[in-house]
Design a protein around this motif. Structure first.
Motif, PDB file in Angstrom:
ATOM      1  N   THR A 330      44.394  29.452  40.514  1.00 36.79           N
ATOM      2  CA  THR A 330      43.095  29.861  39.970  1.00 36.79           C
ATOM      3  C   THR A 330      41.963  29.378  40.871  1.00 36.79           C
ATOM      4  OG1 THR A 330      43.955  29.792  37.711  1.00 36.79           O
ATOM      5  CG2 THR A 330      41.571  29.756  37.968  1.00 36.79           C
ATOM      6  N   VAL A 333      41.714  31.828  43.520  1.00 36.14           N
ATOM      7  CA  VAL A 333      40.984  33.036  43.096  1.00 36.14           C
ATOM      8  C   VAL A 333      39.483  32.816  43.232  1.00 36.14           C
ATOM      9  CG1 VAL A 333      40.441  34.553  41.146  1.00 36.14           C
ATOM     10  CG2 VAL A 333      42.800  33.799  41.509  1.00 36.14           C
ATOM     11  N   SER A 341      41.890  36.924  47.318  1.00 34.59           N
ATOM     12  CA  SER A 341      41.604  36.514  45.943  1.00 34.59           C
ATOM     13  C   SER A 341      42.502  37.256  44.962  1.00 34.59           C
ATOM     14  CB  SER A 341      40.130  36.776  45.621  1.00 34.59           C
ATOM     15  OG  SER A 341      39.810  36.322  44.331  1.00 34.59           O
ATOM     16  N   LEU A 345      45.400  35.819  42.269  1.00 30.91           N
ATOM     17  CA  LEU A 345      45.475  36.181  40.857  1.00 30.91           C
ATOM     18  C   LEU A 345      46.885  36.678  40.513  1.00 30.91           C
ATOM     19  CD1 LEU A 345      43.942  36.320  38.226  1.00 30.91           C
ATOM     20  CD2 LEU A 345      43.125  38.602  38.846  1.00 30.91           C
ATOM     21  N   GLN A 404      34.714  37.491  39.168  1.00 30.70           N
ATOM     22  CA  GLN A 404      35.476  36.445  39.853  1.00 30.70           C
ATOM     23  C   GLN A 404      35.216  35.067  39.255  1.00 30.70           C
ATOM     24  OE1 GLN A 404      34.573  36.032  44.047  1.00 30.70           O
ATOM     25  NE2 GLN A 404      36.493  34.973  44.462  1.00 30.70           N
TER      26      GLN A 404
END
Length: 431
Positions: A330, A333, A341, A345, A404
């Protein structure tokens, strides 16, 4: 609950048949559940919804677990696990049929009713099948059996997403461009045609579910038999550990919250990734197939679980590793962009793979006659899939549409899962 008593009393042949049927049910779970990742953006366009309203798809589907889990437990106490599974399939079939008039009328509230009804059937199935596969053998190898079921679940999700993606999103750009040029009656007619694409797949799904319900009813699955589970009501006296209520079992209550948070992050990662993929620069038709990679990641994790648990890793250790990986991915991400990114995920789904197989056996261990109620409470925790995506959507909106940064809500969830793996599952556990 000892290993000896925590099993289904059935011959080896019936054991294999039971495992095959339960695996089929988990396949159905996956096929129906993971279609939501495509339904959210599809219904958003067809019904012209805002982002937050579109995530009511997950809310309607998963909140049914919270509403119906205790009634499901009561039904199972009356009719038993095998008949309960058949009834769950019939309920899911009815939910699938509701999609037909919903698509024909392009009625979003009716879609939500269909999703809630499907979720109700799944709540009954989950309440029956998860403890069934857990107690089908020794508790130490429960994670391995659940991992096998998880593979069936994710393979079905991949197949379902591929089929529905080709049906709904094969010409996404052309349809979207065309709709954007239309107004009034012409636009409504085009949206009606688009919604009608849901009729055939959900009609077929309903027929298959009806057939499976009949098959399960006639399969004569062995009923769960536990020497320490008595017919005495939980309020009529203490069990062998001095407990008079499931709510007096700390590790079970902590497990319910753990399931809530785990399902929340798992559903959020998969059901939001199409929209996030577009946000990060992917085209609509490519983004529609990204959830498949999430399910592949989950499947790979389950395969590792089948091979490693409990021979190499204990259920607890596997859960600890997955919680740490979830937090790390995470952060990835949040700190990267574009394809990188998105990959992080997807990797979050890999981290989720051994969470359910790890949490469930730890939370249901030594429940005795509270097994069915405890299972129902854990199934209620699946409502995390209803709440966390809505929280994420509201947070991203408050952040000016930043899809995001809103993923930051996943980090405290992983930290709690880590706590449960280390300490929480021991709270109040009988020696």
């Amino acid at each position: 609950m000892s290993d000896k008593t925590a099993t289904v009393a059935a011959p080896r042949g019936n054991y294999k048949q039971a495992m095959f049927i339960i695996a089929t049910l988990f396949f159905i779970f996956g096929f129906v559940t993971w279609l939501n990742s495509l339904l959210i953006p599809f219904l958003q366009q067809v019904c012209e919804l805002s982002d937050v309203v579109a995530y009511l798809v997950t809310f309607a589907f998963y909140i049914s677990y919270f509403v119906m889990a205790i009634p499901s437990s009561m039904i199972l106490n009356k009719i038993g696990f095998p008949k309960g599974m058949s009834l769950g399939l019939l309920t899911m079939a009815v939910g699938s049929l509701i999609f037909i008039p919903a698509a024909q009328m392009r009625n979003y509230p009716l879609f939500l009713v269909g999703l809630f009804t499907q979720g109700t059937g799944l709540a009954l199935l989950q309440t029956a099948s998860n403890p069934y596969v857990t107690i089908l053998g020794p508790i130490e190898s429960a994670a391995k059996r659940i991992s096998i079921m998880g593979i069936c679940n994710k393979v079905a999700g991949i197949i379902g997403i591929l089929l529905l993606a080709n049906l709904l999103f094969s010409d996404t750009k052309e349809i979207s461009d065309k709709i954007n040029t239309l107004t009034g009656a012409a636009k409504e007619a085009e949206l009606d045609l688009l919604a009608a694409r849901l009729v055939t797949p959900y009609a077929i799904m309903a027929v298959v579910l009806f057939i499976l319900a009949f098959f399960v009813l006639k399969a004569h699955l062995p009923e769960i038999s536990q020497d320490d589970e008595t017919p005495v009501a939980a309020t009529d006296g203490p069990d062998q550990y001095g407990r008079t209520s499931a709510f007096q079992i700390p590790y079970l209550m902590l497990g319910v919250l753990c399931i809530f948070l785990y399902v929340g992050v798992e559903v959020l990662a998969i059901d939001s990734i199409k929209k996030y993929g577009e946000y990060a620069g992917l085209s609509g038709d490519v983004a529609a197939k990204v959830p498949i990679w999430c399910l592949v990641a989950l499947g790979v994790g389950y395969l590792i679980g089948v091979a490693a648990v409990p021979k190499i890793l204990s259920q607890k250790t596997a859960l600890v590793i997955c919680a740490v990986l979830g937090a790390v991915f995470t952060v990835g991400v949040l700190l990267t962009s574009g394809i990188v990114s998105i990959v992080f995920l997807v990797l979050c789904s890999f981290a989720h793979s051994l969470m359910w197989p790890g949490i469930w056996p730890l939370a249901i261990n030594k429940l005795g006659r509270f097994t069915k109620l405890g299972s129902a409470l854990l199934v209620m925790g699946i409502a995390g899939g209803a709440i966390l995506p809505l929280v994420y959507s509201a947070l991203s909106t408050s952040l000016g549409g930043n899809l995001q940064l809103a993923y930051v809500i996943m980090i405290p969830c992983y930290l709690y899962i880590l706590y449960f793996a280390y300490t929480g599952h021991k709270k109040g556990l009988p020696a």
